[in-house]
Write a protein that holds these residues in place. Structure first.
Motif, PDB file in Angstrom:
ATOM      1  N   VAL A 208      70.385  69.736  31.337  1.00 59.44           N
ATOM      2  CA  VAL A 208      69.210  69.079  30.773  1.00 59.44           C
ATOM      3  C   VAL A 208      67.928  69.685  31.330  1.00 59.44           C
ATOM      4  N   ILE A 209      67.878  69.846  32.656  1.00 65.06           N
ATOM      5  CA  ILE A 209      66.664  70.370  33.285  1.00 65.06           C
ATOM      6  C   ILE A 209      66.422  71.813  32.881  1.00 65.06           C
ATOM      7  N   SER A 210      67.463  72.626  32.870  1.00 63.95           N
ATOM      8  CA  SER A 210      67.307  74.034  32.497  1.00 63.95           C
ATOM      9  C   SER A 210      66.748  74.177  31.090  1.00 63.95           C
ATOM     10  N   ASN A 211      67.245  73.366  30.171  1.00 61.85           N
ATOM     11  CA  ASN A 211      66.725  73.419  28.799  1.00 61.85           C
ATOM     12  C   ASN A 211      65.277  72.958  28.730  1.00 61.85           C
ATOM     13  N   ALA A 212      64.927  71.995  29.558  1.00 62.08           N
ATOM     14  CA  ALA A 212      63.582  71.429  29.508  1.00 62.08           C
ATOM     15  C   ALA A 212      62.530  72.348  30.120  1.00 62.08           C
ATOM     16  N   ILE A 213      62.947  73.283  31.001  1.00 61.37           N
ATOM     17  CA  ILE A 213      61.971  74.131  31.686  1.00 61.37           C
ATOM     18  C   ILE A 213      62.130  75.601  31.297  1.00 61.37           C
ATOM     19  N   GLY A 214      62.603  75.830  30.088  1.00 61.90           N
ATOM     20  CA  GLY A 214      62.677  77.210  29.590  1.00 61.90           C
ATOM     21  C   GLY A 214      63.874  77.976  30.109  1.00 61.90           C
ATOM     22  N   LEU A 215      65.005  77.289  30.283  1.00 62.28           N
ATOM     23  CA  LEU A 215      66.266  77.913  30.677  1.00 62.28           C
ATOM     24  C   LEU A 215      66.224  78.584  32.052  1.00 62.28           C
ATOM     25  N   LYS A 216      65.350  78.112  32.903  1.00 57.66           N
ATOM     26  CA  LYS A 216      65.353  78.605  34.282  1.00 57.66           C
ATOM     27  C   LYS A 216      66.625  78.111  34.985  1.00 57.66           C
ATOM     28  N   ASP A 217      67.098  78.880  35.969  1.00 57.48           N
ATOM     29  CA  ASP A 217      68.258  78.453  36.742  1.00 57.48           C
ATOM     30  C   ASP A 217      67.898  77.222  37.565  1.00 57.48           C
ATOM     31  N   ALA A 218      68.827  76.274  37.582  1.00 59.70           N
ATOM     32  CA  ALA A 218      68.606  75.044  38.335  1.00 59.70           C
ATOM     33  C   ALA A 218      69.912  74.624  39.002  1.00 59.70           C
TER      34      ALA A 218
ATOM     35  N   MET B  71      57.891  68.898  33.424  1.00 59.63           N
ATOM     36  CA  MET B  71      59.260  68.640  33.832  1.00 59.63           C
ATOM     37  C   MET B  71      59.481  67.149  34.067  1.00 59.63           C
ATOM     38  N   ALA B  72      58.512  66.490  34.692  1.00 60.53           N
ATOM     39  CA  ALA B  72      58.621  65.052  34.941  1.00 60.53           C
ATOM     40  C   ALA B  72      58.762  64.278  33.637  1.00 60.53           C
ATOM     41  N   GLU B  73      57.999  64.654  32.634  1.00 66.40           N
ATOM     42  CA  GLU B  73      58.087  63.979  31.338  1.00 66.40           C
ATOM     43  C   GLU B  73      59.448  64.190  30.698  1.00 66.40           C
ATOM     44  N   ALA B  74      59.952  65.430  30.799  1.00 67.06           N
ATOM     45  CA  ALA B  74      61.261  65.738  30.210  1.00 67.06           C
ATOM     46  C   ALA B  74      62.375  64.971  30.919  1.00 67.06           C
TER      47      ALA B  74
ATOM     48  N   GLY C  65      56.942  57.801  38.151  1.00 64.02           N
ATOM     49  CA  GLY C  65      57.547  58.825  37.308  1.00 64.02           C
ATOM     50  C   GLY C  65      56.878  60.179  37.433  1.00 64.02           C
ATOM     51  N   VAL C  66      55.984  60.333  38.430  1.00 64.94           N
ATOM     52  CA  VAL C  66      55.245  61.589  38.638  1.00 64.94           C
ATOM     53  C   VAL C  66      55.769  62.276  39.893  1.00 64.94           C
ATOM     54  N   TYR C  67      55.922  63.600  39.818  1.00 66.85           N
ATOM     55  CA  TYR C  67      56.310  64.380  40.996  1.00 66.85           C
ATOM     56  C   TYR C  67      55.066  64.749  41.791  1.00 66.85           C
ATOM     57  N   VAL C  68      55.080  64.449  43.080  1.00 63.96           N
ATOM     58  CA  VAL C  68      53.966  64.794  43.955  1.00 63.96           C
ATOM     59  C   VAL C  68      54.464  65.736  45.040  1.00 63.96           C
ATOM     60  N   ARG C  69      53.586  66.568  45.543  1.00 59.36           N
ATOM     61  CA  ARG C  69      53.946  67.522  46.587  1.00 59.36           C
ATOM     62  C   ARG C  69      54.356  66.753  47.847  1.00 59.36           C
ATOM     63  N   LEU C  70      55.481  67.123  48.396  1.00 56.41           N
ATOM     64  CA  LEU C  70      55.991  66.466  49.597  1.00 56.41           C
ATOM     65  C   LEU C  70      55.244  66.996  50.813  1.00 56.41           C
ATOM     66  N   THR C  71      54.532  66.105  51.482  1.00 61.87           N
ATOM     67  CA  THR C  71      53.811  66.440  52.709  1.00 61.87           C
ATOM     68  C   THR C  71      54.621  65.971  53.909  1.00 61.87           C
ATOM     69  N   GLU C  72      54.199  66.391  55.079  1.00 59.69           N
ATOM     70  CA  GLU C  72      54.905  65.969  56.287  1.00 59.69           C
ATOM     71  C   GLU C  72      54.811  64.457  56.478  1.00 59.69           C
ATOM     72  N   GLN C  73      53.661  63.884  56.145  1.00 61.30           N
ATOM     73  CA  GLN C  73      53.486  62.444  56.275  1.00 61.30           C
ATOM     74  C   GLN C  73      54.402  61.688  55.310  1.00 61.30           C
ATOM     75  N   LEU C  74      54.442  62.174  54.047  1.00 58.69           N
ATOM     76  CA  LEU C  74      55.301  61.534  53.049  1.00 58.69           C
ATOM     77  C   LEU C  74      56.764  61.679  53.435  1.00 58.69           C
ATOM     78  N   TYR C  75      57.119  62.848  53.958  1.00 58.82           N
ATOM     79  CA  TYR C  75      58.496  63.078  54.406  1.00 58.82           C
ATOM     80  C   TYR C  75      58.871  62.084  55.511  1.00 58.82           C
TER      81      TYR C  75
END
Length: 626
Positions: free
Chosen positions: A508-518, A549-552, A606-616
């Motif tokens: 599903v993800i590969s199709n949604a992001i232009g057939l990139k390897d996942a 990608m998040a929407e897909a 439903g949104v992807y955010v950059r993982l920071t050290e604080q969030l981690y």
């Protein structure tokens, strides 16, 4: 069980242990500790087998057993849903109407009909009615969407679809892809809108004769009853075949081994398309005459108040459910209830005692078993963390075991003689059960897809020519015969009480992001049951649009299958046969303190955010809602 029977059973256990085990002093010590457990377990196990033998010898099916109960106790309450009571007579008549209606349609014996609805008594009545006239209800996971849903319909060769109004848009999205299937929409009487080309099922059956159906199909206990979908260890959802006898075994196994009573009220807030809620829960009413309280969807805040309100004496759970209940602030209903037993699977050892102490539940009936499998276990004596037990000397009448596996490949290790190597106590291994089609407790029916069934079978395991069911799960057994769950092998992991097939998500993800390897895999989060999904995406040119990608992901995947973490990599390790090597990625996980690749986290919004050290750190410390 009389005193003389207890003595005979005890002597049988003792003599068997003494004669069949080499280290006799060790046997005596183990026997001293486990004799009460083993005698009780053997007695209850025999009782299950006697009931199954009785029903099979008379050719009874689930519907025949239920009809017999409904005839004997017509006014007893079978189901309660949103304060509405359904007597056994109500369910019998409703299912008769459904069966009589669909018998007039262009369906043949053995044809499957998909059922996509939220939990309610009508859900049970529909598949029960279909079974009365020889049709098989395919219980579809209501989280499925788009192509995966279409695949599930085709995997069971469904000839029609029954859906609740709440899934009208879901069916509408795939209508053109299933244009050859008749559609039947179930709704309550207040619903007026109907999907184009769909028949209003409620209107159609309202005037149908509710009297008993004439059984002219000679249906038997080994005929198919329902299909329940499971991801298994390979590929997209597969339809597991549940025969009448299999349904009886699963339901009566819980009933006898955990001492459920006809007078019990069972709180079942689990989805009815799963075996836990739809078989182990519902089956207590259909086969044993207990009362089952249904809820459309699980609610942590309403769980104990519901148990108090409906005076429930038993409740069901899955692992995550227990954690959710502990997260709710303490309230007066925590100990005001009458629940004497909770049964289910996945209660983590590290919250087991805390859960019992807070809610005052006298007994936890943790069990283990695959929907389609023949190797099942149950914990009958409250041993913390155990998923069940098998007496060390009982392999002849319940042939299950643990096999050593290669940590890299997940394949069983074989000795010089070509046979598999058994694990010693304390050694983790894959759990298997010997297949014997002559005994219902040891039989393996498998899936609608025979090739998928074959993939679950190992041959030449304990001796040349034998066959075993491969659960794909890693367990460990202690010296007293208790089993403990460790992990799952293969490319499947469990999250939110669901099995997630990584290859399905990868596609599903590969199709949604232009057939990139996942590469998709499960990663652990401290103090959280199961494994969260993570995907490593090969994007050397930095062209990935994380928002798209998040929407897909939100549109195409059910919530439990959506990767919680995304790692963007410039290279992916592959084997000589061009298979993705996930082991290193899985070990590295999402620890941004040790990896330099960009990592993203899926927020509740439903949104992807950059993982920071604080969030981690907040995730590790359990401060972030998942």
């Amino acid at each position: 069980m009389g005193a003389h029977e207890v003595v005979i059973a005890a002597l049988t256990v003792f003599i068997g242990a003494y004669l069949l085990t080499g280290n006799r002093r060790r046997v005596i010590c183990a026997l001293y500790k486990t004799l009460p457990r083993d005698v009780l377990g053997v007695y209850r196990f025999i009782r299950v087998n006697m009931v199954l033998w009785w029903w099979e010898s008379r050719g009874w099916t689930v519907s025949k057993v239920f009809t017999n109960i409904a005839t004997s106790h017509p006014d007893k309450i079978a189901f309660i849903f949103e304060d509405k009571e359904w007597t056994f007579r109500d369910m019998e008549e409703y299912s008769n109407r459904v069966g009589r209606y669909f018998r007039t349609k262009s369906l043949s014996r053995g044809d499957s009909v998909a059922l996509i609805m939220d939990s309610c008594p009508e859900y049970v009545g529909i598949w029960l009615g279909l079974s009365k006239v020889g049709f098989v209800g395919a219980l579809i996971n209501t989280n499925l969407r788009q192509d995966v849903l279409v695949h599930s319909l085709k995997a069971a060769n469904c000839k029609a679809v029954i859906f609740g109004s709440e899934y009208k848009n879901v069916i509408g999205d795939i209508r053109e892809k299933i244009s050859d299937l008749p559609l039947y929409q179930w709704s309550d009487l207040s619903e007026t809108q109907r999907l184009e080309r769909a028949t209003d099922l409620n209107t159609e059956i309202r005037s149908i004769d509710p009297t008993p159906l004439v059984d002219d199909l000679a249906l038997g206990p080994r005929d198919k009853l329902i299909y329940i979908y499971t991801s298994g260890t390979t590929g997209v959802p597969k339809a597991a075949v549940i025969t009448n006898l299999r349904f009886m075994l699963m339901s009566c196994g819980v009933y006898s081994m955990l001492n459920v009573r006809p007078t019990d009220r069972i709180y079942d807030s689990l989805p009815l398309y799963h075996s836990a809620g739809g078989v182990l829960g519902v089956g207590q009413a259909l086969l044993n005459g207990a009362t089952v309280v249904l809820r459309k969807r699980f609610s942590a805040s309403k769980f104990w108040p519901d148990c108090v309100h409906y005076e429930c004496t038993i409740a069901q759970y899955i692992g995550e459910l227990c954690r959710y209940l502990l997260a709710v602030p303490p309230g007066p209903c925590d100990t005001k209830h009458k629940v004497r037993l909770m049964y289910g699977n996945g209660l983590r050892p590290n919250i087991w005692k805390k859960f019992v102490d807070r809610f005052g539940v006298p007994q936890i009936g943790e069990f283990y078993g695959a929907t389609e499998g023949n190797s099942n276990l149950v914990n009958i004596d409250n041993t913390i963390g155990a998923v069940g037990f098998v007496p060390l000397y009982a392999g002849s009448f319940y042939p299950v075991g643990l096999l050593k596996v290669d940590e890299e490949t997940g394949e069983p290790v074989r000795g010089p003689d070509g046979l598999c190597v058994r694990c010693k106590p304390g050694e983790p291994g894959v759990f298997v059960g010997k297949i014997n089609s002559k005994k219902v407790v040891n039989d393996f029916i498998g899936y609608v897809d025979s090739k998928a069934s074959e993939q679950k079978i190992l041959r030449n395991v304990f001796k040349k020519g034998d066959r075993v069911f491969n659960s794909g799960d890693i367990l460990v057994m202690d010296e007293l015969g208790y089993f403990y769950f460790r992990d799952r092998t293969g490319d499947t992991f469990r999250w939110r009480g669901e099995n997630v097939a990584t290859c399905e998500v990868e596609a599903v993800i590969s199709n949604a992001i232009g057939l990139k390897d996942a590469a998709v895999y499960g990663v652990e989060i401290p103090k959280v049951e199961g494994k969260a999904g993570m995907v490593a995406i090969y994007d050397p040119n930095n062209t990935l649009n994380i928002d798209e990608m998040a929407e897909a992901v939100k549109k195409l995947l059910p919530s439990y299958a959506r990767p919680l973490f995304v790692r963007v990599v410039s290279e992916l390790p592959i084997t000589g046969t061009f298979k993705l090597k996930k082991r290193n990625l899985q070990q590295e996980g999402y620890n941004i303190k040790t990896i330099t690749d960009p990592v993203y986290f899926l927020e509740k919004s439903g949104v992807y955010v950059r993982l920071t050290e604080q969030l981690y750190n907040d995730i590790i410390e359990g401060k972030v809602p998942l």
